[in-house]
Scaffold this active site. Structure first.
Site, short mmCIF file in Angstrom:
data_model
loop_
_atom_site.label_atom_id
_atom_site.label_comp_id
_atom_site.label_asym_id
_atom_site.label_seq_id
_atom_site.Cartn_x
_atom_site.Cartn_y
_atom_site.Cartn_z
N SER A 30 0.85 -1.19 0.00
CA SER A 30 0.00 0.00 0.00
C SER A 30 0.88 1.24 0.00
O SER A 30 2.02 1.21 0.49
CB SER A 30 -0.89 0.01 1.25
OG SER A 30 -1.50 1.28 1.45
N TYR B 72 -1.44 -0.02 10.54
CA TYR B 72 -1.52 -0.47 9.16
C TYR B 72 -0.31 0.04 8.36
O TYR B 72 0.34 -0.73 7.63
CB TYR B 72 -2.81 0.03 8.52
CG TYR B 72 -2.97 -0.33 7.06
CD1 TYR B 72 -3.40 -1.61 6.69
CD2 TYR B 72 -2.72 0.59 6.05
CE1 TYR B 72 -3.55 -1.94 5.35
CE2 TYR B 72 -2.86 0.27 4.72
CZ TYR B 72 -3.28 -1.01 4.37
OH TYR B 72 -3.42 -1.33 3.04
#
Length: 262
Positions: free
Chosen positions: A144, A157
């Site tokens: 990501s 995250y």
């Protein structure tokens, strides 16, 4: 890009296969002739997905990615079915939102377990299986843009994806001698996650900032994952490919009165 029949009969494992990207990745490989082991939490839904894929030799196997025993069983089941896979796609990931000061250690641990420990555990298990079977192949970790830019309320995250990028490079270096390539792919913004629902305002604001002016679709991600797994990428390992419409390069958001060029 056309990949011909090079994936015909190859065995592909896709984690998080019931998610937005996981489902699309599984379908892309099935359409390219591969047999796919789809894994996620819901066995019944996974079996429905296998039917949708319509690819001979494909099968479903539910797996809890916080359980070492479950992951070991997944590796064993794939070994029994195929000897060893040719391709592993570590796609599963969770994206809970919350401030660090409000977070329980157990929540932190679960994020790291799913987003980082599971890719390590499965990559190690399948790599050993492939080496013992004399198979070369490819691993792709779904990363990501959060790996490079900290985001408030989703710090764990971001940390997990930064570490996943480093893990990707580490496995790439150590597995190169065995003919196993390891890369990461960063999809761009895509709404529609069943895990993290987003408001319409959030979605439209995010899309406005993307240089190419739209969200990410499986028409973008499928070919990119196939490329990283293909012989056309035989000299590509240890890298991260961003498929995000330019979002990692910059944003179209402006704050001056002048809103348009020229």
């Amino acid at each position: 890009m056309e990949f011909g029949t090079q994936f015909q009969g190859q065995g592909v494992v896709v984690t998080g296969a019931l998610g937005l990207f996981g489902r699309g990745i599984a379908k892309a490989f099935a359409a390219a002739g591969a047999k796919v082991c789809v894994t996620d939490m819901d066995q019944a839904a996974l079996e429905e997905l296998v039917t949708e894929l319509g690819a001979e030799g494909s099968f479903a196997r539910a797996c809890e990615l916080t359980s070492a025993d479950d992951m070991d069983n997944l590796v064993a089941v794939v070994g029994d079915a195929w000897g060893a896979p040719d391709i592993l796609i570590n796609n599963a990931g969770i994206y809970p939102s919350g401030f660090l000061l409000d977070m329980d250690t157990s929540d932190w641990d679960r994020i790291m377990d799913v987003n980082l420990r599971a890719p390590f555990h499965l990559s190690r298990g399948f790599a050993l299986q492939m080496i013992n079977a004399g198979k070369t192949g490819s691993f792709v970790n779904i990363s990501s843009g959060a790996a490079r830019k900290m985001r408030r309320t989703v710090v764990p995250y971001c940390v997990s994806k930064t570490a996943l990028d480093r893990l990707t490079k580490g496995f790439a270096v150590e597995l190169a001698e065995f003919g196993i390539r390891v890369n990461a792919l960063e999809p761009g913004f895509a709404a529609g996650s069943s895990v993290s629902a987003l408001s319409e305002e959030h979605v439209s604001r995010a899309i406005r900032g993307i240089p190419l002016g739209r969200s990410t679709s499986m028409d973008d991600i499928g070919p990119a994952v196939l490329y990283l797994s293909s012989r056309e990428a035989s000299y590509v390992t240890g890298t991260t490919l961003s498929v995000d419409g330019g979002n990692s390069a910059g944003t179209l958001d402006v704050f001056q009165d002048k809103k348009t060029p020229l």
